[in-house]
Motif scaffolding. Structure first.
Motif, PDB file in Angstrom:
ATOM      1  N   VAL A 492     -64.813 -86.579  79.918  1.00 48.48           N
ATOM      2  CA  VAL A 492     -64.035 -86.045  78.695  1.00 48.48           C
ATOM      3  C   VAL A 492     -64.229 -86.983  77.437  1.00 48.48           C
ATOM      4  O   VAL A 492     -64.320 -88.203  77.532  1.00 48.48           O
ATOM      5  N   THR A 493     -64.550 -86.209  76.255  1.00 49.85           N
ATOM      6  CA  THR A 493     -64.691 -87.102  75.029  1.00 49.85           C
ATOM      7  C   THR A 493     -63.845 -86.260  74.185  1.00 49.85           C
ATOM      8  O   THR A 493     -62.880 -85.520  74.367  1.00 49.85           O
ATOM      9  N   SER A 494     -64.104 -86.967  72.898  1.00 45.21           N
ATOM     10  CA  SER A 494     -63.094 -86.601  71.864  1.00 45.21           C
ATOM     11  C   SER A 494     -63.457 -85.239  71.370  1.00 45.21           C
ATOM     12  O   SER A 494     -62.507 -84.270  70.605  1.00 45.21           O
ATOM     13  N   LEU A 495     -64.629 -84.542  71.868  1.00 47.67           N
ATOM     14  CA  LEU A 495     -65.036 -83.346  71.182  1.00 47.67           C
ATOM     15  C   LEU A 495     -64.833 -82.108  72.286  1.00 47.67           C
ATOM     16  O   LEU A 495     -64.694 -81.051  71.910  1.00 47.67           O
ATOM     17  N   SER A 496     -65.042 -82.398  73.764  1.00 44.61           N
ATOM     18  CA  SER A 496     -65.126 -81.527  74.806  1.00 44.61           C
ATOM     19  C   SER A 496     -64.879 -82.127  76.146  1.00 44.61           C
ATOM     20  O   SER A 496     -64.701 -83.533  76.110  1.00 44.61           O
ATOM     21  N   GLY A 497     -64.994 -81.360  77.076  1.00 43.00           N
ATOM     22  CA  GLY A 497     -64.500 -81.724  78.384  1.00 43.00           C
ATOM     23  C   GLY A 497     -63.190 -81.484  79.180  1.00 43.00           C
ATOM     24  O   GLY A 497     -63.193 -81.687  80.250  1.00 43.00           O
ATOM     25  N   ARG A 498     -62.389 -80.939  78.635  1.00 42.65           N
ATOM     26  CA  ARG A 498     -61.158 -80.431  78.975  1.00 42.65           C
ATOM     27  C   ARG A 498     -60.723 -78.989  79.282  1.00 42.65           C
ATOM     28  O   ARG A 498     -60.003 -78.578  79.763  1.00 42.65           O
ATOM     29  N   GLY A 499     -61.922 -78.200  79.056  1.00 39.62           N
ATOM     30  CA  GLY A 499     -62.053 -76.993  79.317  1.00 39.62           C
ATOM     31  C   GLY A 499     -61.036 -76.153  78.689  1.00 39.62           C
ATOM     32  O   GLY A 499     -60.370 -75.121  78.892  1.00 39.62           O
ATOM     33  N   VAL A 500     -60.611 -76.478  77.441  1.00 46.40           N
ATOM     34  CA  VAL A 500     -59.571 -75.780  76.273  1.00 46.40           C
ATOM     35  C   VAL A 500     -60.423 -75.494  75.295  1.00 46.40           C
ATOM     36  O   VAL A 500     -61.055 -76.392  74.631  1.00 46.40           O
ATOM     37  N   GLY A 501     -60.466 -74.292  74.899  1.00 50.75           N
ATOM     38  CA  GLY A 501     -61.043 -73.946  73.827  1.00 50.75           C
ATOM     39  C   GLY A 501     -61.703 -72.443  74.046  1.00 50.75           C
ATOM     40  O   GLY A 501     -61.415 -71.398  73.218  1.00 50.75           O
ATOM     41  N   MET A 502     -62.652 -72.407  75.100  1.00 47.63           N
ATOM     42  CA  MET A 502     -63.629 -71.276  75.369  1.00 47.63           C
ATOM     43  C   MET A 502     -62.545 -69.969  75.726  1.00 47.63           C
ATOM     44  O   MET A 502     -62.736 -68.897  75.328  1.00 47.63           O
ATOM     45  N   ASP A 503     -61.598 -70.211  76.519  1.00 46.54           N
ATOM     46  CA  ASP A 503     -60.752 -69.354  76.781  1.00 46.54           C
ATOM     47  C   ASP A 503     -59.848 -68.513  75.643  1.00 46.54           C
ATOM     48  O   ASP A 503     -59.623 -67.460  75.666  1.00 46.54           O
ATOM     49  N   VAL A 504     -59.625 -69.512  74.584  1.00 47.98           N
ATOM     50  CA  VAL A 504     -58.849 -69.091  73.379  1.00 47.98           C
ATOM     51  C   VAL A 504     -59.832 -68.307  72.422  1.00 47.98           C
ATOM     52  O   VAL A 504     -59.544 -67.377  72.165  1.00 47.98           O
ATOM     53  N   VAL A 505     -60.950 -68.831  72.688  1.00 46.97           N
ATOM     54  CA  VAL A 505     -62.130 -67.815  72.121  1.00 46.97           C
ATOM     55  C   VAL A 505     -62.028 -66.498  72.388  1.00 46.97           C
ATOM     56  O   VAL A 505     -62.142 -65.319  71.724  1.00 46.97           O
ATOM     57  N   LYS A 506     -62.182 -66.194  73.658  1.00 48.88           N
ATOM     58  CA  LYS A 506     -62.419 -65.013  74.399  1.00 48.88           C
ATOM     59  C   LYS A 506     -60.878 -64.278  74.051  1.00 48.88           C
ATOM     60  O   LYS A 506     -61.010 -63.239  73.710  1.00 48.88           O
ATOM     61  N   ARG A 507     -59.718 -64.948  74.132  1.00 51.71           N
ATOM     62  CA  ARG A 507     -58.673 -64.102  73.993  1.00 51.71           C
ATOM     63  C   ARG A 507     -58.503 -63.635  72.479  1.00 51.71           C
ATOM     64  O   ARG A 507     -57.937 -62.658  72.268  1.00 51.71           O
ATOM     65  N   THR A 508     -58.835 -64.461  71.518  1.00 49.86           N
ATOM     66  CA  THR A 508     -58.754 -64.148  70.236  1.00 49.86           C
ATOM     67  C   THR A 508     -59.806 -62.962  69.725  1.00 49.86           C
ATOM     68  O   THR A 508     -59.297 -62.062  69.075  1.00 49.86           O
ATOM     69  N   ILE A 509     -60.964 -62.885  70.401  1.00 49.36           N
ATOM     70  CA  ILE A 509     -61.859 -62.087  70.225  1.00 49.36           C
ATOM     71  C   ILE A 509     -61.458 -60.682  70.726  1.00 49.36           C
ATOM     72  O   ILE A 509     -61.537 -59.596  70.053  1.00 49.36           O
ATOM     73  N   GLU A 510     -60.826 -60.578  71.992  1.00 50.22           N
ATOM     74  CA  GLU A 510     -60.479 -59.515  72.492  1.00 50.22           C
ATOM     75  C   GLU A 510     -59.257 -58.996  71.759  1.00 50.22           C
ATOM     76  O   GLU A 510     -59.102 -57.783  71.717  1.00 50.22           O
ATOM     77  N   GLY A 511     -58.352 -59.899  71.180  1.00 46.26           N
ATOM     78  CA  GLY A 511     -57.402 -59.491  70.442  1.00 46.26           C
ATOM     79  C   GLY A 511     -57.728 -58.722  69.085  1.00 46.26           C
ATOM     80  O   GLY A 511     -56.878 -57.925  68.616  1.00 46.26           O
ATOM     81  N   LEU A 512     -58.990 -58.859  68.633  1.00 45.40           N
ATOM     82  CA  LEU A 512     -59.552 -58.190  67.583  1.00 45.40           C
ATOM     83  C   LEU A 512     -60.496 -57.088  68.050  1.00 45.40           C
ATOM     84  O   LEU A 512     -61.182 -56.391  67.166  1.00 45.40           O
ATOM     85  N   ARG A 513     -60.119 -56.636  69.344  1.00 44.48           N
ATOM     86  CA  ARG A 513     -61.111 -55.649  69.746  1.00 44.48           C
ATOM     87  C   ARG A 513     -62.492 -55.860  69.785  1.00 44.48           C
ATOM     88  O   ARG A 513     -63.090 -54.838  69.662  1.00 44.48           O
ATOM     89  N   GLY A 514     -62.867 -56.969  70.149  1.00 43.53           N
ATOM     90  CA  GLY A 514     -64.083 -57.372  70.159  1.00 43.53           C
ATOM     91  C   GLY A 514     -64.667 -57.798  71.429  1.00 43.53           C
ATOM     92  O   GLY A 514     -63.819 -57.754  72.389  1.00 43.53           O
ATOM     93  N   SER A 515     -65.908 -58.379  71.776  1.00 44.69           N
ATOM     94  CA  SER A 515     -66.315 -58.815  73.029  1.00 44.69           C
ATOM     95  C   SER A 515     -67.430 -59.753  72.809  1.00 44.69           C
ATOM     96  O   SER A 515     -67.668 -59.949  71.562  1.00 44.69           O
ATOM     97  N   ILE A 516     -67.851 -60.599  73.850  1.00 48.22           N
ATOM     98  CA  ILE A 516     -68.633 -61.920  73.579  1.00 48.22           C
ATOM     99  C   ILE A 516     -69.875 -61.664  74.723  1.00 48.22           C
ATOM    100  O   ILE A 516     -69.440 -61.380  75.894  1.00 48.22           O
ATOM    101  N   ASP A 517     -71.014 -61.622  74.233  1.00 49.34           N
ATOM    102  CA  ASP A 517     -71.912 -61.527  75.028  1.00 49.34           C
ATOM    103  C   ASP A 517     -72.644 -62.853  75.049  1.00 49.34           C
ATOM    104  O   ASP A 517     -72.572 -63.660  74.038  1.00 49.34           O
ATOM    105  N   VAL A 518     -73.106 -63.378  76.208  1.00 52.42           N
ATOM    106  CA  VAL A 518     -73.853 -64.583  76.217  1.00 52.42           C
ATOM    107  C   VAL A 518     -75.226 -64.598  77.035  1.00 52.42           C
ATOM    108  O   VAL A 518     -75.397 -63.863  78.094  1.00 52.42           O
ATOM    109  N   THR A 519     -76.311 -65.114  76.127  1.00 52.87           N
ATOM    110  CA  THR A 519     -77.577 -65.050  76.685  1.00 52.87           C
ATOM    111  C   THR A 519     -77.838 -66.325  76.655  1.00 52.87           C
ATOM    112  O   THR A 519     -77.804 -67.192  76.026  1.00 52.87           O
ATOM    113  N   THR A 520     -78.902 -66.845  77.696  1.00 57.10           N
ATOM    114  CA  THR A 520     -79.459 -68.207  77.626  1.00 57.10           C
ATOM    115  C   THR A 520     -80.864 -68.058  78.306  1.00 57.10           C
ATOM    116  O   THR A 520     -81.380 -67.345  79.325  1.00 57.10           O
TER     117      THR A 520
END
Length: 678
Positions: A492-520
């Motif tokens: 865990v650092t000051s920037l990341s590691g707690r697993g907080v943030g990405m779930d908020v990203v998805k909820r916000t985008i879905e609240g805007l009637r949008g979606s998230i695609d991931v390619t790697t």
């Protein structure tokens, strides 16, 4: 009638100037020898100082004055624009923002910033204290001068309307006195009798004899917004002892005397800062071309609501006209439909904002992350002209911050690891936006190590999100990173590691009637793509019927309509494909999706819709026609129903649900995959 608070207006425009200042400083770091960038940065400082003094933000004006004096050395080529100087300047910008937002809080750190600035420039020209009273800087300057300085005479009279627009002659004289030893004399030859004096007219002129190498460019900056309509002359004096005219009265204070600060202006006489911008526009055509009028977002929202109601009423009138034989009524209905359509497009155009206004915020974020993490990062943006609804842009800021921070922290490797992998030491983060049918696709791409499938699967199994023997496609595996509390960081650092943030990203985008695609791609990097509708207000829709229900499909997502060929089995699971000009397109029977019990009708139609790179056919009973669709959000009780993105009111007062094409395209692909596996 209520008038806007002038101080709040100043704050709004100051935020724009601070954004311009930050952008200029970041550009200057990449191109330190660019004179245009240096001058634009200096002008932003000068405008903030002048407007701050005009509206009573004395602490802002004092701090910016001292900082501007130091930055002037860069403008004159006496000091280079080094990364260290840019870092201090960015800290100064943050301090100015704090002073403007809460002038009574007296944020600390101003003195330390000026000291750091002095150390970076390598001289003692920058004052140590941050003065808060204009009178403290009006004391008689040191009369010592260098041999290279000559005596110059500056004479000026302000424009007749300058006092009305908040110009303070004492502050102007203060700026001139900061240039070097000088004597200030008032010119009272045009002063009328006391009984006819207009307090809003600057009758007094000023003469300043100053010791300086050549003050002309500096004087141009002092009167940057006042040159139109004023009298100004700057001439060298051969005789340093030349006396002033007999009508002049010397007002230069003694070395131990302070000139009292001017009384604050009465609020009703304070002009809006836009007047300052208008004067600047007269000098700079680019400013004039971008002139605009500020309107509260609440008023735009109210206007859009009214337009939505008008569209519904127009649809009802059109329906009544179609059932009538009155030609005049039909003519009026058609005319009203044309006018309401134009009004809708105009109103939506007002709400549409270039996404570049959002992208520019992240340059500072990447700059600071690069410094904090010790990673050399190149930040590239594209598609800044892509327009999106203002409401959506405001709600996209936090999700994009999380995605960019993850790309920088998790995605990009250290310089040593990149070199060992055959990559350049400098990592790259790209932020782009493009139109994709009825959507805008916003992508965050990095050229880092890519997602680690084994680590994600192990973490998902550990969290109980995935059975140990489960086989899922990579696209579903990547979606695991958006689960609440999910993180593959080892510490865990000051920037990341707690697993907080990405779930908020998805909820916000879905609240805007949008979606998230991931390619790697392992070793090559990852791309997170947000797919969002262009607007949340009014769209063109295609009205269709399935059984006894009517539904609206966003018209921008519709590619074409075809008739369902005869002979296709109703339950051909795994073989639900149509040959559309050589391409196999899966299709969904909407009667099955919605569980419609009405008898099957002949001659069914297929509406081909797309979302991103995917396409699917929606089999419906009837295509009724196109209409303007006012989007009404579904209640929280219906938020779990993913097939619909909202509802609309039809002309007859009934409700039609709006199909979520992005969800249906994804569902159609999985539906076919399940059929193949059966």
């Amino acid at each position: 009638m209520s008038f806007p608070d002038p101080t709040e207006t100043f704050r709004q425009e100051a935020r724009e100037l601070l954004d311009q200042l930050e952008s200029g400083l970041l550009d200057l770091e990449q191109n330190p020898a660019n004179d245009d960038l240096i001058n634009s940065t200096f002008r932003a400082l000068h405008t903030i100082k002048g407007s701050g003094a005009m509206f009573g933000f004395t602490a802002v004006a004092a701090f910016v004055h001292e900082f501007e004096t130091a930055f002037d050395q860069v403008r004159k080529g006496q000091s280079p624009a080094t990364p260290a100087l840019i870092a201090v300047a960015l800290d100064a910008k943050d301090h100015i923002h704090e002073l403007i937002q809460d002038p009574d809080a007296s944020p600390s750190g101003g003195e330390a910033i000026l000291v750091a600035l002095r150390n970076v420039l390598g001289n003692t020209d920058v004052p140590n204290p941050v003065l808060t009273k204009p009178s403290e800087r009006l004391r008689e300057p040191d009369t010592a001068s260098t041999a290279s300085e000559a005596l110059w005479r500056i004479r000026f009279r302000l424009p007749a309307d300058s006092l009305v627009y908040g110009t303070n002659p004492v502050l102007l004289l203060e700026e001139i006195r900061a240039l070097g030893p000088c004597t200030v004399v008032a010119l009272t030859d045009t002063l009328p009798p006391l009984d006819i004096i207009d307090p809003e007219v600057p009758y007094i002129g000023w003469q300043v004899d100053i010791e300086h190498e050549d003050p002309r460019s500096a004087i141009d900056d002092v009167f940057l917004f006042l040159k139109e309509g004023m009298e100004l002359s700057v001439e060298p004096l051969a005789d340093a002892t030349a006396p002033a005219a007999e009508t002049e009265v010397e007002i230069a204070p003694a070395a131990t005397t302070e000139v009292p600060a001017p009384a604050p202006l009465v609020p009703m006489h304070k002009p809006e800062p836009k007047a300052v911008a208008e004067k600047a526009a007269e000098k700079d055509p680019a400013v004039a071309a971008s002139s605009s009028m500020r309107v509260d977002a609440e008023r735009l929202d109210e206007l859009m609501d009214r337009v939505g109601e008008l569209v519904i009423a127009q649809a009802r009138l059109t329906q009544i006209a179609n059932m009538s034989s009155d030609a005049n009524l039909k003519t009026i209905a058609e005319e009203l439909e044309r006018l309401s359509s134009g009004l809708r497009d105009t109103t939506m155009g007002i709400r549409m904002v270039p996404i570049g206004t959002l992208f520019s915020r992240f340059r500072r974020l990447v700059h600071d992350l690069s410094r904090d993490l010790g990673k050399d990062i190149e930040f590239i943006t594209s598609g800044e002209d892509t327009e999106l609804d203002k409401t959506m842009i405001e709600r996209l800021a936090d999700p994009l911050v999380h995605l960019i921070r993850n790309s920088v922290d998790h995605g990009l490797e250290s310089a040593e690891r990149r070199l060992a992998a055959g990559k350049p030491a400098k990592g790259t983060v790209r932020l782009s936006a493009v139109y994709a049918g009825a959507e805008v696709a916003i992508s965050v791409t990095d050229d880092g190590a890519g997602l680690n499938a084994e680590r994600i699967r192990a973490k998902a199994e550990e969290a109980g999100l995935l059975a140990p023997d489960a086989k899922i496609p990579d696209a579903e595996l990547w979606q695991m990173i958006f689960a609440p509390g999910f993180s593959t960081a080892k510490e865990v650092t000051s920037l990341s590691g707690r697993g907080v943030g990405m779930d908020v990203v998805k909820r916000t985008i879905e609240g805007l009637r949008g979606s998230i695609d991931v390619t790697t791609s392992p070793g090559q990097g990852s791309t997170m793509t947000l797919r969002l509708p262009l607007t949340l207000a009014i769209i063109d829709g295609m009205l269709v019927r399935v059984g006894n229900g009517r539904y609206t499909i966003p018209l921008a997502a519709v590619e074409e309509c075809v008739e369902l060929p005869e002979g296709i089995e109703a339950n051909a699971r795994g073989r639900n494909f149509l040959d559309i000009r050589g391409s196999l397109v899966p299709f969904l029977r909407m009667r099955e999706v919605f569980g419609t019990k009405a008898p099957l009708e002949p001659h069914q139609k297929v509406v081909i819709v797309s979302s991103g790179e995917g396409r699917v056919g929606l089999v419906v009973d009837q295509i009724i026609g196109n209409n303007q669709t006012v989007i009404k959000q579904l209640s929280k009780l219906h938020s779990s129903i993913k097939s619909f993105s909202g509802a609309t009111i039809l002309g007859d007062g009934t409700v039609a649900l709006i199909l979520d094409t992005a969800h249906l395209v994804a569902f159609g692909q999985s539906y076919v995959d399940q059929g193949r596996a059966a």
